[in-house]
Design an enzyme around this catalytic site. Structure first.
Site, PDB file in Angstrom:
ATOM      1  N   LYS A   1       0.883  -1.261  -0.461  1.00  0.00           N
ATOM      2  CA  LYS A   1       0.301   0.424  -0.079  1.00  0.00           C
ATOM      3  C   LYS A   1       0.353   1.496  -0.294  1.00  0.00           C
ATOM      4  CE  LYS A   1      -1.643   1.200   3.435  1.00  0.00           C
ATOM      5  NZ  LYS A   1      -1.505   2.731   4.994  1.00  0.00           N
TER       6      LYS A   1
ATOM      7  N   ARG B   1       0.831  14.279  13.534  1.00  0.00           N
ATOM      8  CA  ARG B   1       1.253  14.106  12.444  1.00  0.00           C
ATOM      9  C   ARG B   1       1.453  15.615  11.001  1.00  0.00           C
ATOM     10  NH1 ARG B   1      -0.648   8.511  10.060  1.00  0.00           N
ATOM     11  NH2 ARG B   1       0.458   8.824   8.730  1.00  0.00           N
TER      12      ARG B   1
ATOM     13  N   ASP C   1       4.831   0.631  12.309  1.00  0.00           N
ATOM     14  CA  ASP C   1       3.723  -0.438  11.489  1.00  0.00           C
ATOM     15  C   ASP C   1       3.666  -1.528  11.739  1.00  0.00           C
ATOM     16  OD1 ASP C   1       3.545   2.187  10.548  1.00  0.00           O
ATOM     17  OD2 ASP C   1       3.149   1.572   8.231  1.00  0.00           O
TER      18      ASP C   1
ATOM     19  N   ARG D   1      -8.880  -0.573   4.406  1.00  0.00           N
ATOM     20  CA  ARG D   1      -8.165   0.597   4.126  1.00  0.00           C
ATOM     21  C   ARG D   1      -6.607  -0.387   4.129  1.00  0.00           C
ATOM     22  NH1 ARG D   1      -6.645   5.908   7.467  1.00  0.00           N
ATOM     23  NH2 ARG D   1      -5.945   6.041   5.518  1.00  0.00           N
TER      24      ARG D   1
HETATM   25  N1  EPU Z   1       6.800  14.591  11.150  1.00  0.00           N
HETATM   26  C1  EPU Z   1       6.933  15.666  11.486  1.00  0.00           C
HETATM   27  N2  EPU Z   1       6.660  16.810   9.787  1.00  0.00           N
HETATM   28  C2  EPU Z   1       6.191  16.865   9.302  1.00  0.00           C
HETATM   29  C3  EPU Z   1       6.582  14.992   8.616  1.00  0.00           C
HETATM   30  C4  EPU Z   1       6.514  14.154   9.957  1.00  0.00           C
HETATM   31  O1  EPU Z   1       6.671  16.663  12.240  1.00  0.00           O
HETATM   32  O2  EPU Z   1       6.763  17.114   8.335  1.00  0.00           O
HETATM   33  C5  EPU Z   1       6.722  13.350  12.174  1.00  0.00           C
HETATM   34  C6  EPU Z   1       5.602  13.262  12.631  1.00  0.00           C
HETATM   35  O3  EPU Z   1       4.896  13.234  12.875  1.00  0.00           O
HETATM   36  C7  EPU Z   1       6.142  11.350  13.206  1.00  0.00           C
HETATM   37  C8  EPU Z   1       7.510  11.261  12.317  1.00  0.00           C
HETATM   38  O4  EPU Z   1       7.999  12.837  12.036  1.00  0.00           O
HETATM   39  O5  EPU Z   1       6.149  11.601  14.627  1.00  0.00           O
HETATM   40  C9  EPU Z   1       7.705  10.599  11.537  1.00  0.00           C
HETATM   41  O6  EPU Z   1       6.308  10.555  10.382  1.00  0.00           O
HETATM   42  P1  EPU Z   1       6.545   9.971   8.671  1.00  0.00           P
HETATM   43  O7  EPU Z   1       6.383  11.445   8.001  1.00  0.00           O
HETATM   44  O8  EPU Z   1       7.987   9.315   8.020  1.00  0.00           O
HETATM   45  O9  EPU Z   1       5.041   9.500   8.427  1.00  0.00           O
HETATM   46  P2  EPU Z   1       4.283   9.433   7.250  1.00  0.00           P
HETATM   47  O10 EPU Z   1       5.360   9.652   5.946  1.00  0.00           O
HETATM   48  O11 EPU Z   1       2.811  10.200   7.656  1.00  0.00           O
HETATM   49  C10 EPU Z   1       4.408   6.818   6.885  1.00  0.00           C
HETATM   50  C11 EPU Z   1       3.608   5.697   6.072  1.00  0.00           C
HETATM   51  C12 EPU Z   1       2.386   5.906   7.479  1.00  0.00           C
HETATM   52  C13 EPU Z   1       4.172   5.101   8.593  1.00  0.00           C
HETATM   53  C14 EPU Z   1       5.099   6.341   8.575  1.00  0.00           C
HETATM   54  C15 EPU Z   1       6.654   5.650   9.722  1.00  0.00           C
HETATM   55  C16 EPU Z   1       2.509   6.083   3.824  1.00  0.00           C
HETATM   56  C17 EPU Z   1       1.065   6.256   3.071  1.00  0.00           C
HETATM   57  N3  EPU Z   1       2.335   6.429   5.509  1.00  0.00           N
HETATM   58  O12 EPU Z   1       3.756   7.877   7.110  1.00  0.00           O
HETATM   59  O13 EPU Z   1       2.097   4.074   7.704  1.00  0.00           O
HETATM   60  O14 EPU Z   1       3.645   4.631   9.499  1.00  0.00           O
HETATM   61  O15 EPU Z   1       5.980   6.659   7.409  1.00  0.00           O
HETATM   62  O16 EPU Z   1       6.931   4.399   8.663  1.00  0.00           O
HETATM   63  O17 EPU Z   1       3.580   5.963   3.548  1.00  0.00           O
HETATM   64  C18 EPU Z   1      -0.094   2.866   8.139  1.00  0.00           C
HETATM   65  O18 EPU Z   1       0.264   2.170   7.073  1.00  0.00           O
HETATM   66  O19 EPU Z   1      -0.184   2.238   8.983  1.00  0.00           O
HETATM   67  C19 EPU Z   1       0.729   4.146   8.069  1.00  0.00           C
HETATM   68  C20 EPU Z   1       0.797   4.561   8.954  1.00  0.00           C
END
Ligand code: EPU
Length: 417
Positions: free
Chosen positions: A22, A121, A304, A396
């Site tokens: 996904k 997030r 995850d 999802r």
């Molecule tokens: N963060 C910030 N600022 C930003 C972006 C992120 O502070 O601008 C923080 C977040 O709050 C968090 C950390 O950085 O504490 C890491 O977040 P990240 O941005 O890596 O998460 P994401 O990109 O929103 C993706 C996956 C998630 C997975 C995380 C971590 C996708 C679509 N989603 O989320 O997947 O948990 O990386 O590996 O790729 C899931 O599939 O169930 C899921 C939640």
């Protein structure tokens, strides 16, 4: 709302086939914005998040058609630059259209995602990066409105590695003028998959999968024809299902390299695991040993998989410490597991899990995608009947989950609303 009923206590046996990832498919779908024409994506899972992304791309003017594991995205015409709140509130990954839309059309308006069940997030790092590339960004009425006639290459340092942030900026940089360096970039396999998809479209990218990614902007990209990697989190979830039910399961069509940290931990808890390049066989122990974990960005232990591993530890011999370092509120499953007899205490970012001999079936409620998966695992291991409410979370991110578990001998059924 549908519910899932599980009669626990059956050792899972047999083979299960893993679907496409996904979290790799979603950014690759967004990348199709960058290559005007017919984009074909193979090994794409049939999931609600994928359909949501398809509908969002259709809202932007693209054609979207999916049959089984193949999606066709026609991106000759982009007629809207707006990702409305209705999409973003359903799925945060909608924000992945921001970078490619801005790069292709010079403008993008994307609703700001709010907080979600697992944490606040924010997306400040996505915005910071686009600003560094010369975009003018206006935040108002809940929307990010970004404009840039032509993005410019820049050096962008992430304070913390962000998966979708790295993906958004990598996509934006493919069509920028000059070279972009992404420093302290996320290294997840999904980042490499997106980079490979973009390279197949004609992008110039080096270093994906390391902390520094170099992207040299090109003048245009062609449509993609790309096969998505297997889902490492689905793989880990089935590994745990075998481990927690004293099962004997072979997982086909997966990539063991992507689940290495998880396989090591599972071995330490007593599972016997063997693998070749695309299958993993796991034999679960009579009772697992306790092991501590700390979630970390890849190649560390994935957040995850935290809920699923914690569920395994609820019936382990001994006490285990589970520390969640990525999201500030990712222990929503704890209260539900406790309703099934688990002994868990939360102290800050750490959950202390004292293994009990067995879990007992109970009615429980799913709160987010991976928490739902952990409740399925708990139900499979528990004595008696577990009914999981709000399984739309599960739909999802897990393709045909009951069918796959049924095939392994689980007593599981969906109760339709
Ligand atoms: N963060 C910030 N600022 C930003 C972006 C992120 O502070 O601008 C923080 C977040 O709050 C968090 C950390 O950085 O504490 C890491 O977040 P990240 O941005 O890596 O998460 P994401 O990109 O929103 C993706 C996956 C998630 C997975 C995380 C971590 C996708 C679509 N989603 O989320 O997947 O948990 O990386 O590996 O790729 C899931 O599939 O169930 C899921 C939640």
């Amino acid at each position: 709302m549908d519910r899932i009923e599980i009669e626990g206590g059956t050792g899972l046996k047999g083979n299960v086939r893993i679907s496409g990832a996904k979290n790799a498919a979603l950014p690759v779908m967004a990348a199709s914005i960058l290559g005007p024409g017919e984009n074909i994506i193979l090994n794409i899972p049939l999931l609600r998040d994928i359909t949501t992304m398809g509908k969002l791309l259709a809202h932007l003017g693209m054609g979207y058609h999916q049959e089984d594991d193949e999606a066709i995205l026609q991106s000759e015409n982009i007629t809207s630059i707006e990702a409305p709140y209705d999409f973003v509130k359903t799925m945060r990954a909608s924000v992945l259209v921001l970078g490619p839309l801005l790069a292709r059309t010079g403008e993008a308006k994307v609703s700001l995602p709010g907080g979600c069940a697992i944490g606040a997030r924010p997306i400040n790092l996505h915005i910071m990066g686009l600003e560094k590339m010369g975009a003018r960004i206006n935040l108002s009425e809940g929307y990010i409105h970004a404009k840039a006639k032509k993005l410019k290459g820049a050096t962008i340092y992430f304070d913390m590695p962000t998966v979708t942030g790295t993906e958004n900026l990598m996509m934006a940089a493919t069509l920028a003028e000059g070279e972009t360096l992404l420093e302290n970039a996320a290294c997840e396999p999904e980042i490499i998959d997106l980079a490979n998809a973009l390279i197949s479209m004609g992008a110039d990218i080096e270093g994906a999968g390391t902390g520094i990614i170099k992207i040299k902007g090109v003048t245009g990209l062609r449509p993609l024809h790309y096969k998505i990697i297997p889902d490492r989190i689905e793989t880990g979830t089935f590994l745990t299902a075998a481990a927690i039910t004293e099962g004997d399961v072979t997982i086909d069509n997966c990539d063991p390299v992507h689940t290495e940290s998880f396989i090591s931990k599972l071995r330490e808890t007593g599972s016997e695991i063997t693998h070749n390049s695309s299958t993993i066989t796991v034999k679960g122990p009579a009772r697992p040993n306790s092991e501590d974990i700390k979630t970390m960005p890849y190649p560390g232990f994935p957040t995850d998989m935290q809920a699923q591993f914690m569920t395994l530890m609820t019936i382990a011999e001994g006490t285990s410490l589970i520390t969640e370092n990525i999201f500030e509120n990712r222990f929503m499953h704890v209260a539900e597991l406790k309703r099934m007899g688990a002994d868990i205490k939360i102290e800050g970012a750490t959950a202390k899990v004292k293994g009990v001999e067995f879990l007992k079936g109970a009615p429980v409620m799913a709160t987010d995608l991976r928490a739902s998966a952990s409740l399925i695992l708990a139900g499979l291991a528990a004595r008696g009947t577990t009914v999981i409410d709000r399984v739309y979370h599960l739909d999802r991110g897990y393709e045909k989950i009951e069918a796959k578990f049924k095939q392994l001998g689980a007593k599981i059924r969906r109760i339709k609303e």
